[in-house]
Design a protein around this motif. Structure first.
Motif, PDB file in Angstrom:
ATOM      1  N   THR A  45      -4.483 -32.759  59.681  1.00 12.37           N
ATOM      2  CA  THR A  45      -3.442 -32.132  59.201  1.00 12.37           C
ATOM      3  C   THR A  45      -2.573 -32.781  57.871  1.00 12.37           C
ATOM      4  N   SER A  53       1.498 -22.333  57.832  1.00 12.38           N
ATOM      5  CA  SER A  53       0.164 -23.123  58.149  1.00 12.38           C
ATOM      6  C   SER A  53      -1.057 -22.477  57.961  1.00 12.38           C
ATOM      7  N   TYR A  54      -2.188 -23.416  57.703  1.00 11.86           N
ATOM      8  CA  TYR A  54      -3.564 -22.933  57.935  1.00 11.86           C
ATOM      9  C   TYR A  54      -4.238 -23.734  58.551  1.00 11.86           C
ATOM     10  N   SER A  55      -5.105 -23.113  59.544  1.00  9.21           N
ATOM     11  CA  SER A  55      -6.137 -23.554  60.435  1.00  9.21           C
ATOM     12  C   SER A  55      -7.394 -23.472  60.151  1.00  9.21           C
ATOM     13  N   THR A  61      -4.612 -27.649  58.547  1.00 10.49           N
ATOM     14  CA  THR A  61      -5.487 -28.493  59.503  1.00 10.49           C
ATOM     15  C   THR A  61      -6.750 -28.071  59.319  1.00 10.49           C
ATOM     16  N   PRO A 119      -9.843 -32.983  63.953  1.00 13.01           N
ATOM     17  CA  PRO A 119      -8.956 -32.424  63.042  1.00 13.01           C
ATOM     18  C   PRO A 119      -7.855 -33.142  62.537  1.00 13.01           C
ATOM     19  N   GLU A 129     -11.037 -17.714  55.100  1.00 12.90           N
ATOM     20  CA  GLU A 129     -10.946 -19.606  55.188  1.00 12.90           C
ATOM     21  C   GLU A 129     -11.529 -20.186  54.209  1.00 12.90           C
ATOM     22  N   SER A 167     -11.535 -24.129  59.944  1.00 16.70           N
ATOM     23  CA  SER A 167     -12.687 -24.904  60.490  1.00 16.70           C
ATOM     24  C   SER A 167     -13.645 -25.205  59.436  1.00 16.70           C
TER      25      SER A 167
END
Length: 171
Positions: free
Chosen positions: A87, A103-105, A75, A85, A11, A107
């Protein structure tokens, strides 16, 4: 959030444009392009017996550009929106790439501008990654080069930075 160490590192690599490689003695993670070794003459490439030919000491492999997603969404936690959050997306023309989306999420706290720059860079890297030099053999003077480093090579009259994804030593 709870996650594995590997997922957390991946990440951070996506968020900050890092590259990594497993080397003897551990893992190395560093910014893309850092540690680039100086330029080298393309004539020095492919010195091994498995070279394509004397006229063509390297071979370019091209994956179908249609494998690259037309849109990538990222995101992230937006520093400018009280860590809510947000995007951002990167789109490429349908004639250039495939129809898929990715897609990438994350934190990770980023500004909207930082996130937009990263998603655009990820998309550009995916497009550039469709071209690869196969079985590239470097001369002994580059023995210190390891995976996750870069070398500059002039190929077909164009100076290119090659990112090494795997390196092995030996005759």
């Amino acid at each position: 959030r709870q996650t594995s160490a590997r997922a957390a590192i991946e990440e951070l690599m996506a968020a900050y444009g890092l590259v990594g490689a497993s080397l003897p003695g551990g893992l190395t993670v560093k910014p893309r392009g850092i540690g680039a070794t100086g330029g080298m003459d393309a004539a020095a490439l492919g010195a091994a017996a498995d070279r394509v030919s004397d006229a063509q000491p390297w071979r370019m492999a091209r994956a179908p550009i249609s494998d690259v997603p037309a849109e990538i969404a990222m995101t992230f936690l937006d520093a400018g929106r009280d860590y809510q959050p947000s995007t951002v997306t990167s789109r490429r023309g349908e004639a250039i790439v495939g129809q898929a989306t990715d897609s990438y999420s994350l934190s990770v706290v980023l500004s909207a501008d930082e996130a937009q720059a990263r998603v655009e860079q990820i998309h550009a890297d995916l497009i550039a990654g469709q071209n690869a030099l196969e079985a590239l053999t470097l001369p002994p003077s580059f023995a210190q080069v390891t995976a996750a480093e870069s070398v500059y090579v002039e190929l077909d009259g164009v100076l290119r930075r090659l990112a090494l994804t795997k390196a092995t030593g030996g005759a």
